[in-house]
Motif scaffolding. Structure first.
Motif, PDB file in Angstrom:
ATOM      1  N   PRO A  53      -5.332 -24.545  -4.302  1.00 39.96           N
ATOM      2  CA  PRO A  53      -3.944 -24.852  -3.950  1.00 39.96           C
ATOM      3  C   PRO A  53      -3.884 -25.821  -2.771  1.00 39.96           C
ATOM      4  CG  PRO A  53      -4.555 -22.659  -3.190  1.00 39.96           C
ATOM      5  CD  PRO A  53      -5.692 -23.152  -4.030  1.00 39.96           C
ATOM      6  N   HIS A  54      -2.762 -26.517  -2.675  1.00 40.67           N
ATOM      7  CA  HIS A  54      -2.599 -27.474  -1.577  1.00 40.67           C
ATOM      8  C   HIS A  54      -2.387 -26.765  -0.253  1.00 40.67           C
ATOM      9  CE1 HIS A  54      -1.493 -31.226  -4.182  1.00 40.67           C
ATOM     10  NE2 HIS A  54      -2.593 -30.621  -4.584  1.00 40.67           N
ATOM     11  N   SER A  55      -1.808 -25.562  -0.320  1.00 39.82           N
ATOM     12  CA  SER A  55      -1.631 -24.817   0.923  1.00 39.82           C
ATOM     13  C   SER A  55      -1.558 -23.325   0.624  1.00 39.82           C
ATOM     14  CB  SER A  55      -0.364 -25.270   1.666  1.00 39.82           C
ATOM     15  OG  SER A  55       0.794 -24.904   0.944  1.00 39.82           O
ATOM     16  N   VAL A  56      -1.993 -22.534   1.595  1.00 42.92           N
ATOM     17  CA  VAL A  56      -1.893 -21.080   1.543  1.00 42.92           C
ATOM     18  C   VAL A  56      -1.316 -20.643   2.880  1.00 42.92           C
ATOM     19  CG1 VAL A  56      -3.136 -18.909   1.325  1.00 42.92           C
ATOM     20  CG2 VAL A  56      -3.876 -20.893   0.002  1.00 42.92           C
ATOM     21  N   ARG A  57      -0.090 -20.140   2.840  1.00 37.17           N
ATOM     22  CA  ARG A  57       0.561 -19.829   4.106  1.00 37.17           C
ATOM     23  C   ARG A  57       1.693 -18.840   3.880  1.00 37.17           C
ATOM     24  NH1 ARG A  57       2.704 -24.934   7.246  1.00 37.17           N
ATOM     25  NH2 ARG A  57       4.072 -24.917   5.418  1.00 37.17           N
ATOM     26  N   HIS A  58       1.792 -17.840   4.761  1.00 38.25           N
ATOM     27  CA  HIS A  58       2.871 -16.853   4.733  1.00 38.25           C
ATOM     28  C   HIS A  58       2.994 -16.171   3.366  1.00 38.25           C
ATOM     29  CE1 HIS A  58       3.896 -18.406   8.609  1.00 38.25           C
ATOM     30  NE2 HIS A  58       4.355 -19.560   8.143  1.00 38.25           N
ATOM     31  N   GLY A  59       1.839 -15.799   2.781  1.00 40.00           N
ATOM     32  CA  GLY A  59       1.844 -15.116   1.500  1.00 40.00           C
ATOM     33  C   GLY A  59       2.232 -16.001   0.334  1.00 40.00           C
ATOM     34  N   PHE A 100       0.817  -1.216   0.000  1.00 39.68           N
ATOM     35  CA  PHE A 100       0.000   0.000   0.000  1.00 39.68           C
ATOM     36  C   PHE A 100       0.854   1.270   0.000  1.00 39.68           C
ATOM     37  CE2 PHE A 100      -2.524  -3.393   1.841  1.00 39.68           C
ATOM     38  CZ  PHE A 100      -3.666  -3.346   1.062  1.00 39.68           C
ATOM     39  N   ALA A 101       1.975   1.192  -0.703  1.00 42.01           N
ATOM     40  CA  ALA A 101       2.891   2.334  -0.763  1.00 42.01           C
ATOM     41  C   ALA A 101       2.310   3.447  -1.620  1.00 42.01           C
ATOM     42  CB  ALA A 101       4.234   1.892  -1.329  1.00 42.01           C
ATOM     43  N   ASP A 102       2.629   4.681  -1.248  1.00 40.52           N
ATOM     44  CA  ASP A 102       2.274   5.834  -2.060  1.00 40.52           C
ATOM     45  C   ASP A 102       2.996   5.736  -3.411  1.00 40.52           C
ATOM     46  OD1 ASP A 102       3.257   8.789  -2.900  1.00 40.52           O
ATOM     47  OD2 ASP A 102       1.262   8.889  -2.016  1.00 40.52           O
ATOM     48  N   LEU A 103       2.287   6.107  -4.468  1.00 42.96           N
ATOM     49  CA  LEU A 103       2.819   6.012  -5.822  1.00 42.96           C
ATOM     50  C   LEU A 103       4.185   6.673  -5.959  1.00 42.96           C
ATOM     51  CD1 LEU A 103       2.418   5.527  -8.948  1.00 42.96           C
ATOM     52  CD2 LEU A 103       1.296   7.755  -8.987  1.00 42.96           C
ATOM     53  N   PHE A 104       4.333   7.882  -5.402  1.00 43.64           N
ATOM     54  CA  PHE A 104       5.571   8.620  -5.610  1.00 43.64           C
ATOM     55  C   PHE A 104       6.699   8.125  -4.714  1.00 43.64           C
ATOM     56  CE2 PHE A 104       2.425  11.378  -7.515  1.00 43.64           C
ATOM     57  CZ  PHE A 104       3.039  11.633  -8.728  1.00 43.64           C
ATOM     58  N   ALA A 105       6.368   7.437  -3.626  1.00 44.13           N
ATOM     59  CA  ALA A 105       7.414   6.774  -2.850  1.00 44.13           C
ATOM     60  C   ALA A 105       8.027   5.650  -3.671  1.00 44.13           C
ATOM     61  CB  ALA A 105       6.833   6.223  -1.553  1.00 44.13           C
ATOM     62  N   VAL A 106       7.207   4.948  -4.432  1.00 43.46           N
ATOM     63  CA  VAL A 106       7.708   3.891  -5.312  1.00 43.46           C
ATOM     64  C   VAL A 106       8.526   4.504  -6.440  1.00 43.46           C
ATOM     65  CG1 VAL A 106       7.071   2.002  -6.844  1.00 43.46           C
ATOM     66  CG2 VAL A 106       5.748   2.412  -4.761  1.00 43.46           C
ATOM     67  N   LYS A 107       7.981   5.542  -7.068  1.00 39.26           N
ATOM     68  CA  LYS A 107       8.669   6.186  -8.197  1.00 39.26           C
ATOM     69  C   LYS A 107      10.041   6.715  -7.785  1.00 39.26           C
ATOM     70  CE  LYS A 107       8.002   9.879 -11.641  1.00 39.26           C
ATOM     71  NZ  LYS A 107       9.086  10.783 -11.287  1.00 39.26           N
ATOM     72  N   ASP A 108      10.126   7.306  -6.582  1.00 39.25           N
ATOM     73  CA  ASP A 108      11.365   7.923  -6.137  1.00 39.25           C
ATOM     74  C   ASP A 108      12.308   6.942  -5.447  1.00 39.25           C
ATOM     75  OD1 ASP A 108      10.299  10.268  -7.093  1.00 39.25           O
ATOM     76  OD2 ASP A 108       9.589  10.953  -5.129  1.00 39.25           O
ATOM     77  N   GLY A 109      11.874   5.702  -5.256  1.00 42.94           N
ATOM     78  CA  GLY A 109      12.729   4.706  -4.628  1.00 42.94           C
ATOM     79  C   GLY A 109      12.914   4.903  -3.143  1.00 42.94           C
ATOM     80  N   ARG A 110      11.940   5.541  -2.480  1.00 44.88           N
ATOM     81  CA  ARG A 110      12.065   5.751  -1.037  1.00 44.88           C
ATOM     82  C   ARG A 110      11.761   4.462  -0.270  1.00 44.88           C
ATOM     83  NH1 ARG A 110       8.918  10.469  -2.292  1.00 44.88           N
ATOM     84  NH2 ARG A 110       7.161   9.731  -1.028  1.00 44.88           N
ATOM     85  N   GLU A 111      12.308   4.361   0.932  1.00 44.85           N
ATOM     86  CA  GLU A 111      12.076   3.172   1.754  1.00 44.85           C
ATOM     87  C   GLU A 111      10.595   3.075   2.119  1.00 44.85           C
ATOM     88  OE1 GLU A 111      13.569   1.141   5.969  1.00 44.85           O
ATOM     89  OE2 GLU A 111      14.288   3.128   5.369  1.00 44.85           O
ATOM     90  N   ILE A 112      10.075   1.868   2.042  1.00 43.31           N
ATOM     91  CA  ILE A 112       8.653   1.642   2.297  1.00 43.31           C
ATOM     92  C   ILE A 112       8.515   0.676   3.454  1.00 43.31           C
ATOM     93  CG2 ILE A 112       6.526   0.686   1.343  1.00 43.31           C
ATOM     94  CD1 ILE A 112       7.754   1.574  -1.443  1.00 43.31           C
ATOM     95  N   VAL A 113       7.791   1.082   4.475  1.00 37.47           N
ATOM     96  CA  VAL A 113       7.529   0.228   5.627  1.00 37.47           C
ATOM     97  C   VAL A 113       6.086  -0.237   5.529  1.00 37.47           C
ATOM     98  CG1 VAL A 113       7.468   0.068   8.123  1.00 37.47           C
ATOM     99  CG2 VAL A 113       9.190   1.514   7.014  1.00 37.47           C
ATOM    100  N   ALA A 114       5.922  -1.531   5.239  1.00 33.82           N
ATOM    101  CA  ALA A 114       4.575  -2.080   5.039  1.00 33.82           C
ATOM    102  C   ALA A 114       4.122  -2.810   6.292  1.00 33.82           C
ATOM    103  CB  ALA A 114       4.585  -3.030   3.844  1.00 33.82           C
ATOM    104  N   GLU A 115       2.946  -2.442   6.774  1.00 32.10           N
ATOM    105  CA  GLU A 115       2.401  -3.111   7.951  1.00 32.10           C
ATOM    106  C   GLU A 115       0.920  -3.433   7.761  1.00 32.10           C
ATOM    107  OE1 GLU A 115       3.168  -0.618  11.289  1.00 32.10           O
ATOM    108  OE2 GLU A 115       5.325  -1.024  11.307  1.00 32.10           O
ATOM    109  N   PRO A 116       0.558  -4.079   6.665  1.00 35.90           N
ATOM    110  CA  PRO A 116      -0.842  -4.460   6.518  1.00 35.90           C
ATOM    111  C   PRO A 116      -1.169  -5.667   7.404  1.00 35.90           C
ATOM    112  CG  PRO A 116       0.422  -5.315   4.692  1.00 35.90           C
ATOM    113  CD  PRO A 116       1.372  -4.492   5.504  1.00 35.90           C
ATOM    114  N   VAL A 117      -2.437  -5.804   7.708  1.00 37.35           N
ATOM    115  CA  VAL A 117      -2.914  -6.987   8.419  1.00 37.35           C
ATOM    116  C   VAL A 117      -3.190  -8.065   7.383  1.00 37.35           C
ATOM    117  CG1 VAL A 117      -4.735  -7.923   9.872  1.00 37.35           C
ATOM    118  CG2 VAL A 117      -3.883  -5.593  10.270  1.00 37.35           C
ATOM    119  N   VAL A 118      -2.622  -9.260   7.591  1.00 34.60           N
ATOM    120  CA  VAL A 118      -2.743 -10.343   6.625  1.00 34.60           C
ATOM    121  C   VAL A 118      -3.615 -11.439   7.218  1.00 34.60           C
ATOM    122  CG1 VAL A 118      -1.511 -12.000   5.184  1.00 34.60           C
ATOM    123  CG2 VAL A 118      -0.439  -9.808   5.762  1.00 34.60           C
ATOM    124  N   ALA A 119      -4.605 -11.876   6.440  1.00 26.69           N
ATOM    125  CA  ALA A 119      -5.470 -12.988   6.844  1.00 26.69           C
ATOM    126  C   ALA A 119      -5.474 -14.028   5.736  1.00 26.69           C
ATOM    127  CB  ALA A 119      -6.887 -12.497   7.122  1.00 26.69           C
TER     128      ALA A 119
END
Length: 686
Positions: A183-189, A136-155
Motif C-alpha cells: 500500500p502507498h500508506s499505512v496510518r491510523h488503522g 478484543f471484546a468478549d464474545l458475549f459482550a458482542v452478542k448482548d450488545g454491551r458497550e465495549i471499551v477497546a484499548e489495544p496498543v497499535v503499532a
C-alpha cells in the motif's frame, strides 16, 4: 500498481446468500474460529461482526472503500464453511461498471483478496482504503450488545498493523499484513492504495490477518487446530463418513448438508483429524459442550465414530476431580461447557470448564456404551475410559442424588450458575401446568431417562468385557430404577410423566416434550407408552413441524420462547426414535418426514430451533430469531432419523449391522456406503 489480464480462478459457490438483505450475516467457520460479516464481506465497526477466536473478537473492523464509498454488493457465495466470495461494483458514477471480486478464506489466518477489474474501454483511477481495528471484546459482550471499551496498543510498521491487548498476564496479538503490491500508506488503522487501471485489466490487493498469544519477546503463538488446512480437513472428513446414495433427492441433499455442517463444527487440539470433538453451534457456541457434544455423537455414530471417540476422550480428561462451588465441579461430573475468554492458549485443556449440568454425566456413559456397540473402541481404549465411566456412575449415586431419594436432582451452587441444568436451561424453561415457573432443586424426567440409559449401557460394557456378574447387577439396577421412576413420576393418562419432581417431591405437572426422552432410552414402562404417544401427538404438542417444548394449552406457552413452546429438531428426533422403539411406527415415520421437510425449507440445514407456530397457521417453518445455524445436534437429527427408519443396530460380534427397516412411501430405497463398524466399513442397501 501492476496491471494484469483479468482472470477468474475461483468458481462461485453452491450456497448463495440473497442480495439486498442488510441483516443477513455471512459466517465462516474453522475450528474454534469464526467470522461474521455483512454480505459485502465488510466487518463493520459497531455491528455484531468480527473475527472471533477462542471467545474473543480479534478483528472488529475490516471495511473496504473504493473512491470513498463502500462496495455495492451484487452477489455473495459460500463454497465451503471456511470460504466465501463477494461480488460487487464501485459506487454510482462513471466507474460503476468496474467489477470487484472479494474472496475470503478462514483457516489459521483470515485472508482477504480483492480483485478489481476494469472492463471499460477507458482507464480509471482508483483509491482503495481498507480500515481495520481489533477491540478484543468478549464474545458475549458482542452478542448482548454491551458497550465495549477497546484499548489495544497499535503499532504500524511498513505494510503491517499490529494490535496488542493485555489483561493480567494474558497477551493477545492481531497482525494485519498487506499482500501483493505494498500500500502507498499505512496510518491510523487505514491501508491506502492509489493506482490506475488500464482498459480490460485487473489488479489484486489483499490482507492476511493472524492472531495468537504472546509473552514478552516471543512471537505470537497461533492456533494449532490441525496440521491440515481447512480445505484438507473438509476433504478428509468427507472421505471417512458414511454417505447416502439412491435415496430421494430431498434426503440426499439434507444428509450432505448435515454432514458438511458437522464437519465445519469439529474441533481438534492435538493436530489429529481422527480425534475430534464437535462444537455445539455457530456462531455463539463454538466450544465443547458436554450435553450437546454427547447427544450429537450418539445420533451420528452410524455415520462417523471420530466425533464420539474424541468427545468421550476429551470429556474424560476434563472430568471433575474435586468440589468447587464456583465452577460447580464435583468428583466424576462431566462438564457443561468450556470457555476461553481468559485462556492462555488455544488448547481445550486451557479452557475454563463449568460443570453445572445434570445430564452430561449419564449421557457420557451412554455414549461410551454406544461406541462399544459399534466397535469404535478397542480393548485398550475402553480400559482407559472405564475408570471415567465408573466415576460418572458414582457421581450419579452420590453427588447427583444429593438428597438420597434415588433420583438425580440439581441444585445451583454458584451465584453465576445456570438456574436450570437440564437441556431446557433458560430461567423459565420448566413450568407447572398452571404456568408457574419451577425452581431448583428439581429432578427432571429426561435426566432420569439418561440415568436408565447409563445403567443399560454399563450392562452392555460388562457383557462386552465378559463380566457376566456385573452385567446382571447393572441390568437389575436398571429394571428397579424404571419401576421406581414410574411410581414417582407417572401422573395419569392426561398428563403422562411429570416433567420433574420439585423440592417438595411434588409433580411438575405440565405436558411437555421431556417425556419423549423417556421413550427414547426405554425408561417408560410399556403400559404407559400409548398414553405418552397420544400426548405427544396431540394438537397442543404437535405443531406440524415437530414437537413443541411445552403444550400450547399451558398458560406459559409462547411459540417464540426459547424453551416454552418452540420446536427443537433434536428433541423431536429423540422422541421419534422413542416412538419407534415402542412400536408407534406411523407416528415416528411421519416425524422423520417432517424433519427432512423442515431441513429442506432451510436449504438442507436445520436451525437450532424454530417457532412453535402451527403448520395449519403458516405453511413454512419460522426460524427462532437468534438460533445457531449450523448447530450440532440439529445437524445430527436427520442422520438419526435415517438410522431409525433403517432400524440399524450393530452386531460387532457377528461383524454385521442388523436391520429392521420401516421405510415410508416417500423413501422407497436407501443405499448407505462406508458405514463404520469396528475397524472396517460396511455398505447397506435397503
Amino acid at each position: 500498481m501492476k496491471s494484469v489480464a483479468a482472470t477468474s480462478a475461483w468458481r462461485p459457490a453452491s450456497e448463495p446468500v440473497p442480495v439486498g438483505d442488510p441483516e443477513r450475516l455471512v459466517m465462516l467457520i474453522a475450528g474454534q474460529s469464526f467470522c461474521l460479516a455483512a454480505d459485502t464481506g465488510d466487518i463493520i465497526e459497531g455491528a455484531p461482526h468480527g473475527w472471533f477466536v477462542a471467545d474473543r473478537r480479534v478483528l472488529s473492523r475490516c471495511e473496504i472503500f473504493v473512491n470513498g464509498s463502500p462496495l455495492d454488493v451484487l452477489a455473495t457465495y459460500r463454497a465451503e464453511s471456511y470460504e466465501s466470495m463477494h461480488v460487487g461494483r464501485s459506487a454510482p458514477g462513471p466507474d460503476r461498471s468496474v467489477l470487484l471480486m472479494r474472496r475470503r478464506t478462514l483457516d489459521e489466518t483470515l485472508a482477504d483478496q480483492l480483485e478489481i477489474r476494469n472492463h471499460l474501454a477507458t482507464s480509471r483511477r482508483f483509491r482503495i482504503v481498507i480500515k481495520v481495528a481489533a477491540d478484543f471484546a468478549d464474545l458475549f459482550a458482542v452478542k448482548d450488545g454491551r458497550e465495549i471499551v477497546a484499548e489495544p496498543v497499535v503499532a504500524e510498521v511498513g505494510d503491517e498493523i499490529t494490535f496488542t491487548w493485555r489483561q493480567g498476564d494474558q497477551e493477545r496479538v492481531t497482525t494485519v499484513q498487506a499482500t501483493g503490491e505494498a500500500p502507498h500508506s499505512v496510518r491510523h488503522g487505514r491501508l491506502l492504495w492509489d493506482f490506475v487501471l488500464e482498459p480490460q485489466t485487473s489488479a489484486t490487493i489483499g490482507l492476511v490477518i493472524s492472531h495468537g498469544f504472546s509473552s514478552g519477546e516471543e512471537s505470537p503463538k497461533t492456533p494449532t487446530r490441525s496440521m491440515l488446512s481447512s480445505r484438507d480437513r473438509t476433504r478428509h472428513w468427507a472421505s471417512r463418513t458414511a454417505r447416502v446414495e439412491h435415496a430421494s433427492p430431498m434426503v440426499e441433499r439434507v444428509v450432505r448438508r448435515s454432514l458438511a455442517d458437522l464437519g465445519s463444527l469439529r474441533l481438534d487440539e492435538h493436530g489429529s483429524p481422527d480425534d475430534q470433538v464437535v462444537a455445539a453451534g455457530a456462531p455463539w457456541f463454538m466450544t465443547l459442550f458436554g450435553r450437546d457434544s454427547l447427544l450429537t455423537a450418539y445420533m451420528t455414530v452410524m455415520f462417523d465414530h471420530s466425533i464420539g471417540r474424541g468427545s468421550v476422550n476429551a470429556l474424560a480428561r476434563l472430568q471433575g476431580d474435586c468440589v468447587d462451588e464456583a465452577s460447580e465441579e464435583e468428583p466424576g461430573r462431566i462438564l457443561h461447557e468450556l470457555r476461553f475468554a481468559n485462556a492462555h492458549s488455544f488448547s481445550l485443556a486451557d479452557g475454563s470448564p463449568y460443570y453445572g449440568t445434570a445430564d452430561a454425566t449419564p449421557l457420557f456413559v451412554m455414549v461410551v456404551g454406544e461406541l462399544v456397540r459399534w466397535g469404535a473402541l478397542d480393548s485398550m481404549e475402553l480400559s482407559r475410559l472405564l475408570p471415567a465411566v465408573d466415576r460418572a456412575l458414582q457421581w450419579i449415586e452420590d453427588y447427583g442424588d444429593f438428597d438420597g431419594d434415588g433420583f438425580v436432582e440439581y441444585v445451583v451452587r454458584s451465584p453465576q450458575g445456570l438456574v436450570n441444568q437440564g437441556w431446557k436451561d433458560s430461567h423459565d424453561g420448566i413450568r407447572y401446568a398452571d404456568g408457574r415457573i419451577a425452581e431448583a432443586p428439581m429432578a427432571l424426567a429426561e435426566v432420569q431417562a439418561y440415568v436408565y440409559g447409563a445403567y443399560t449401557a454399563r450392562a452392555h460394557i460388562a457383557r462386552f468385557l465378559g463380566h457376566t456378574d456385573d452385567e446382571r447387577i447393572w441390568c437389575d439396577r436398571a429394571a428397579e430404577f424404571a419401576d421406581r421412576f414410574d411410581r414417582a413420576f407417572w401422573i395419569d393418562d392426561d398428563h403422562g410423566y411429570a416433567v420433574g419432581l420439585d423440592a417438595a417431591k411434588q409433580h411438575i405437572d405440565s405436558v411437555a416434550s421431556n417425556m419423549g426422552h423417556c421413550l427414547w432410552t426405554g425408561l417408560a414402562l410399556p403400559q404407559r407408552a400409548g398414553a405418552v404417544a397420544a400426548l405427544l401427538g396431540s394438537d397442543e404438542m404437535w405443531s406440524g413441524w415437530g414437537l413443541r417444548t411445552l403444550s400450547s394449552a399451558n398458560p406459559g406457552y409462547d411459540p417464540l420462547s426459547y424453551h416454552c413452546g418452540s420446536v427443537w429438531p433434536h428433541d423431536t428426533a429423540l422422541a421419534a426414535a422413542g416412538l419407534m422403539r415402542y412400536g408407534f411406527v406411523d407416528q415416528a415415520t411421519r416425524i422423520a418426514e417432517v424433519i427432512f421437510e423442515m431441513a429442506d425449507h432451510f436449504n438442507g440445514r436445520l436451525p437450532e430451533l424454530i417457532a412453535g407456530i402451527g403448520r395449519d397457521e403458516l405453511a413454512v417453518p419460522v426460524r427462532y430469531p437468534t438460533s445457531c445455524s449450523p448447530q450440532a445436534w440439529a445437524a445430527a437429527a436427520p442422520l438419526y432419523m435415517l438410522r431409525m427408519l433403517l432400524g440399524a443396530e450393530p452386531d460387532v460380534a457377528a461383524d454385521q449391522v442388523r436391520l429392521d427397516p420401516r421405510l415410508p412411501g416417500w423413501l422407497a430405497h436407501v443405499d448407505l456406503r462406508n458405514v463404520p463398524l469396528a475397524d472396517r466399513s460396511v455398505d447397506i442397501d435397503v
